[in-house]
Design a protein around this motif. Structure first.
Motif, PDB file in Angstrom:
ATOM      1  N   ASP A 115       0.840  -1.197   0.000  1.00 18.44           N
ATOM      2  CA  ASP A 115       0.000   0.000   0.000  1.00 18.44           C
ATOM      3  C   ASP A 115       0.878   1.251   0.000  1.00 18.44           C
ATOM      4  O   ASP A 115       0.465   2.325   0.399  1.00 18.44           O
ATOM      5  N   ASP A 116       2.147   1.091  -0.483  1.00 19.85           N
ATOM      6  CA  ASP A 116       3.111   2.191  -0.532  1.00 19.85           C
ATOM      7  C   ASP A 116       2.620   3.247  -1.520  1.00 19.85           C
ATOM      8  O   ASP A 116       2.411   2.971  -2.707  1.00 19.85           O
ATOM      9  N   ARG A 117       2.439   4.468  -1.027  1.00 24.70           N
ATOM     10  CA  ARG A 117       2.032   5.564  -1.888  1.00 24.70           C
ATOM     11  C   ARG A 117       3.007   6.746  -1.796  1.00 24.70           C
ATOM     12  O   ARG A 117       2.723   7.835  -2.277  1.00 24.70           O
ATOM     13  N   THR A 118       4.185   6.489  -1.209  1.00 28.17           N
ATOM     14  CA  THR A 118       5.183   7.552  -1.027  1.00 28.17           C
ATOM     15  C   THR A 118       6.316   7.381  -2.038  1.00 28.17           C
ATOM     16  O   THR A 118       6.936   6.315  -2.104  1.00 28.17           O
ATOM     17  N   PRO A 119       6.610   8.382  -2.849  1.00 25.92           N
ATOM     18  CA  PRO A 119       7.692   8.255  -3.834  1.00 25.92           C
ATOM     19  C   PRO A 119       9.056   8.257  -3.155  1.00 25.92           C
ATOM     20  O   PRO A 119       9.187   8.651  -1.991  1.00 25.92           O
ATOM     21  N   PRO A 120      10.102   7.862  -3.868  1.00 29.69           N
ATOM     22  CA  PRO A 120      11.455   7.846  -3.292  1.00 29.69           C
ATOM     23  C   PRO A 120      11.951   9.243  -2.953  1.00 29.69           C
ATOM     24  O   PRO A 120      11.471  10.254  -3.486  1.00 29.69           O
ATOM     25  N   GLU A 121      12.947   9.274  -2.061  1.00 29.63           N
ATOM     26  CA  GLU A 121      13.652  10.509  -1.744  1.00 29.63           C
ATOM     27  C   GLU A 121      14.857  10.608  -2.683  1.00 29.63           C
ATOM     28  O   GLU A 121      15.594   9.639  -2.876  1.00 29.63           O
ATOM     29  N   THR A 122      15.099  11.798  -3.281  1.00 26.11           N
ATOM     30  CA  THR A 122      16.208  11.960  -4.227  1.00 26.11           C
ATOM     31  C   THR A 122      17.011  13.212  -3.919  1.00 26.11           C
ATOM     32  O   THR A 122      16.486  14.187  -3.372  1.00 26.11           O
ATOM     33  N   SER A 123      18.305  13.171  -4.280  1.00 26.90           N
ATOM     34  CA  SER A 123      19.183  14.338  -4.153  1.00 26.90           C
ATOM     35  C   SER A 123      20.346  14.152  -5.129  1.00 26.90           C
ATOM     36  O   SER A 123      20.574  13.052  -5.644  1.00 26.90           O
ATOM     37  N   ALA A 124      21.083  15.240  -5.378  1.00 29.23           N
ATOM     38  CA  ALA A 124      22.237  15.170  -6.287  1.00 29.23           C
ATOM     39  C   ALA A 124      23.308  16.135  -5.825  1.00 29.23           C
ATOM     40  O   ALA A 124      23.012  17.193  -5.258  1.00 29.23           O
ATOM     41  N   THR A 125      24.563  15.787  -6.030  1.00 29.77           N
ATOM     42  CA  THR A 125      25.697  16.651  -5.706  1.00 29.77           C
ATOM     43  C   THR A 125      26.578  16.787  -6.947  1.00 29.77           C
ATOM     44  O   THR A 125      26.654  15.883  -7.788  1.00 29.77           O
ATOM     45  N   VAL A 126      27.256  17.927  -7.062  1.00 27.77           N
ATOM     46  CA  VAL A 126      28.193  18.188  -8.162  1.00 27.77           C
ATOM     47  C   VAL A 126      29.584  18.333  -7.560  1.00 27.77           C
ATOM     48  O   VAL A 126      29.774  19.080  -6.590  1.00 27.77           O
ATOM     49  N   SER A 127      30.564  17.634  -8.118  1.00 28.93           N
ATOM     50  CA  SER A 127      31.923  17.677  -7.581  1.00 28.93           C
ATOM     51  C   SER A 127      32.919  17.882  -8.715  1.00 28.93           C
ATOM     52  O   SER A 127      32.619  17.661  -9.889  1.00 28.93           O
ATOM     53  N   GLY A 128      34.128  18.290  -8.352  1.00 28.17           N
ATOM     54  CA  GLY A 128      35.197  18.528  -9.315  1.00 28.17           C
ATOM     55  C   GLY A 128      36.046  19.703  -8.897  1.00 28.17           C
ATOM     56  O   GLY A 128      35.710  20.445  -7.964  1.00 28.17           O
ATOM     57  N   GLU A 129      37.152  19.906  -9.593  1.00 27.91           N
ATOM     58  CA  GLU A 129      38.045  21.025  -9.282  1.00 27.91           C
ATOM     59  C   GLU A 129      37.413  22.322  -9.763  1.00 27.91           C
ATOM     60  O   GLU A 129      36.948  22.411 -10.901  1.00 27.91           O
ATOM     61  N   GLN A 130      37.402  23.356  -8.889  1.00 25.37           N
ATOM     62  CA  GLN A 130      36.749  24.625  -9.215  1.00 25.37           C
ATOM     63  C   GLN A 130      37.734  25.786  -9.175  1.00 25.37           C
ATOM     64  O   GLN A 130      38.756  25.732  -8.482  1.00 25.37           O
TER      65      GLN A 130
END
Length: 735
Positions: A247-262
């Protein structure tokens, strides 16, 4: 925009963060399954390279003889992030190794195949030497040992697959399915098991049961091969995975990170890496996807690397097994070019100085000054090579006082590791200036060291006593026994190796060539060496100038006037001859009832050292002697055996053989006395009595006053497409 990650991303349904993959049977080479039953497999051997110029990143050491796919990858995926090119080249010049695979693959990360190249070859038992041909990369080399495989196993392995897991009433697997592949072989044993996802997914090694938890329909293909190279036919299993009741009606939790030399503005230098994270506490994750800009959604399985300079947006989302889809999110960032690295090799040039004679040759000595500059990281080293010898450090102008033709090659590298392509200057040193010629046992200006007729391939470099290696071998001397000659060669090479003028490999090759030469054995051909023995290898050593042409025939002869009309000459540029006996066979092959017109040129100078003469073939006519070949009763007054323009012989004296008949010809020259023999009969003798032997002034035609050189090259004249003459078995002995 394309990220580097896409080259290694798994396809189809396997791009899920929780997928588990492993193998039960490991292999070192790939095999190709055939739909028509067991056949010998095509093994695959892979070499990889990165930024290192001292060694390949990985390379096989052993293989089995037979059909083979060679893979050479020099890409970002293998660790090359500088764009540096490398080659994978198989050595076909060293008789100590197999030389039947002429492989030469050039790869760099920025080429049209992304740095990954393949070639199909057939390996034979033995050893192959491979190396990188790019200057400065000489340390990248190794040996591949190939065995014959052995055995008589012709039966492919037996394979099967089993799908396990809880199923519903429709037979679909609830939550996940586990695919177990087994392979057995009663012959040489299983060598490799592979599987692939979907109808067109890439093959990959299998080592353990594969767990499939993505909701949807699936196909798993599988195959195996044994150690004898037999490949089983491809098989497949099809199944469907459905989500468990929830009876799961909750979508996944998502996130994103950006990495590299700046840099100081927060911009990423050269590349940015986007890492997406998703989790679901209910029914569990089913799929994570991303899209670059307005591009299509793509399954996410590994961090996304963005190299293109500019501003970017990477969108992402996830869904769970209950069908809930998380709201789309995005990260934005800018990629800029990194600071420019020094990738420009040094600029190099060379200048040859000295007093010249009228023919452009340097009198007594020539001084070669090498110049190198680098506006980037600065010069690291400058090197030069004299007459094909090893490169040594250049510290001062190179003085060359050895009489003859010379080549000085030079190169330079900077502190960033960039090496300029090798360049060279060629010149001739003539006697004079008070520098005496070296007292060498023989005279040999060929580019490589010959022992008799055996070409070692070793540069015929000048040694510390100003004699070339080939001149110290004395292979033209009449040796009383083969054993005595071998002892002499060993003594010479022992001394050269001790002084560091040859290495161990060159030492071995020269002594091996001495054994193969047969010099000193009964029945030896009295010191004659072939200039043309009927092979493509010897024919390629000759050079055509002017009009006309010569072509190589299947019977080991060469024929003039085969493809181009006009007057010209085929000459042998490897060395000059002083006193000699030149033997050959010629045949009149003129079409119809006509008779061919040709001739043998002797003792003419280097044809390209006379800039005042725009037609190099005329250098032989003006400064050498032509021994005529012409059995025609009319036309030119100079017939077979004549020294053209100097000494005339008629057909009555020379005799005539029927067209299509081979004639033996010997031209014997000692000092300025010329003797011409046809079929063993002396038909002409001629002495230069019109004047001294001299170096003619530039542009001066000696005419017919008898003045000519004391040494020079040999060549064959071609008159035109109707004057067809064939030659074979051309050999010479210095007197």
């Amino acid at each position: 925009m394309r990220s580097a990650r896409t080259r290694s991303r798994p396809t189809g349904v396997w791009a899920v963060l929780l997928t588990a993959l492993a193998l039960v049977v490991g292999l070192t080479s790939a095999a190709t399954a055939r739909p028509d039953g067991p056949r010998p497999a095509r093994q695959a051997l892979t070499w990889t390279a990165d930024n290192d110029i001292a060694k390949y990143k990985s390379a096989p050491t052993t293989a089995v003889a037979g059909r083979t796919t060679i893979v050479f990858e020099n890409s970002v995926a293998t660790g090359n992030n500088t764009g540096m090119p490398h080659t994978l080249t198989f050595d076909v010049s060293d008789p100590e190794y197999n030389n039947d695979v002429p492989l030469n693959l050039l790869a760099n990360p920025n080429d049209e195949k992304g740095g990954k190249w393949t070639a199909e070859v057939t390996l034979t038992p033995g050893r192959y030497r491979y190396y990188c041909t790019i200057p400065g990369h000489g340390a990248m080399q190794g040996i591949l040992v190939v065995t014959d495989g052995g055995g008589t196993d012709t039966t492919a392995p037996e394979t099967k697959a089993k799908v396990d897991g809880a199923t519903n009433a429709e037979g679909a697997y609830v939550g996940s399915a586990t695919v177990t592949v087994t392979a057995t072989d009663e012959g040489t044993g299983v060598d490799k098991v592979e599987y692939a996802v979907g109808a067109d997914g890439a093959w990959q090694p299998y080592t353990a049961p594969v767990v499939v938890s993505t909701v949807g329909a699936h196909k798993i293909r599988y195959r195996a091969s044994d150690r004898a190279g037999n490949a089983a036919a491809e098989k497949a299993v099809d199944f469907t995975v459905v989500a468990p009741p929830t009876d799961d009606r909750t979508p996944p939790e998502t996130s994103a990170t950006v990495s590299g030399e700046q840099n100081g503005q927060g911009q990423y230098l050269g590349m940015a890496t986007v890492t997406v994270t998703a989790s679901d506490a209910g029914s569990g994750l089913n799929k994570v996807e991303y899209a670059v800009g307005d591009g299509a959604w793509t399954t996410y399985s590994a961090p996304v690397m963005v190299h293109a300079v500019g501003t970017h947006k990477v969108r992402y989302r996830a869904s769970d097994k209950a069908g809930n889809v998380a709201q789309e999110k995005a990260v934005e960032f800018t990629v800029v070019a990194p600071p420019q690295e020094d990738r420009t090799p040094p600029e190099t040039s060379a200048k040859v100085e000295g007093d010249k004679n009228s023919d452009g040759a340097y009198i007594g000595r020539a001084k070669v000054t090498v110049t190198a500059t680098d506006a980037g990281s600065g010069l690291d080293k400058v090197e030069y090579s004299l007459d094909g010898g090893p490169y040594v450090a250049y510290t001062a102008p190179v003085v060359v006082d050895r009489v003859g033709r010379h080549t000085v090659a030079y190169r330079a590298s900077d502190k960033a590791g960039n090496t300029a392509p090798a360049k060279s200057v060629a010149f001739t040193v003539d006697e004079g200036g008070g520098v005496p010629g070296p007292n060498c046992p023989e005279y040999d200006e060929r580019l490589t060291v010959f022992v008799g007729t055996v070409d070692t391939g070793i540069p015929n470099r000048v040694t510390d006593n100003r004699c070339r290696i080939g001149e110290l071998i004395e292979d033209e001397k009449d040796w009383s026994s083969h054993a005595l000659f071998l002892k002499h060669v060993k003594t010479v090479t022992d001394r050269l190796k001790k002084k560091g003028e040859i290495d161990q490999r060159e030492y071995n090759k020269i002594n091996k060539a001495a054994k193969e030469s047969g010099i000193g054995e009964p029945g030896q051909t009295e010191g004659y060496r072939h200039l043309f023995d009927g092979t493509q290898r010897s024919f390629a050593k000759w050079q055509q100038v002017g009009g006309g042409s010569f072509g190589l025939n299947a019977d080991g002869s060469m024929t003039s006037g085969t493809t181009r009309n006009g007057l010209g000459m085929l000459w042998f540029p490897e060395r000059k001859y002083g006193d000699f006996s030149l033997k050959l066979q010629w045949r009149d092959d003129a079409p119809g009832s006509g008779n061919a017109n040709s001739g043998v040129f002797v003792r003419f100078p280097q044809v390209h050292d006379h800039p005042e003469e725009p037609r190099p073939e005329w250098v032989a006519i003006k400064y050498g002697h032509e021994v005529q070949v012409l059995d025609r009763p009319d036309g030119d007054m100079y017939k077979t055996g004549s020294v053209y323009g100097f000494d005339r012989v008629g057909l009555a004296g020379a005799g005539v053989t029927p067209k299509g008949t081979w004639n033996d010809y010997e031209i014997r020259v000692v000092d300025q006395h010329y003797a011409v023999y046809r079929n063993g009969v002396l038909i002409n003798e001629f002495d230069n009595t019109g004047g001294q032997v001299f170096e003619p002034p530039r542009g001066d035609d000696p005419g017919t006053d008898g003045r000519r050189f004391a040494s020079g090259y040999v060549g064959l004249q071609v008159h035109g497409v109707t004057d067809v003459v064939s030659y074979r078995d051309i050999r010479i002995k210095e007197l």
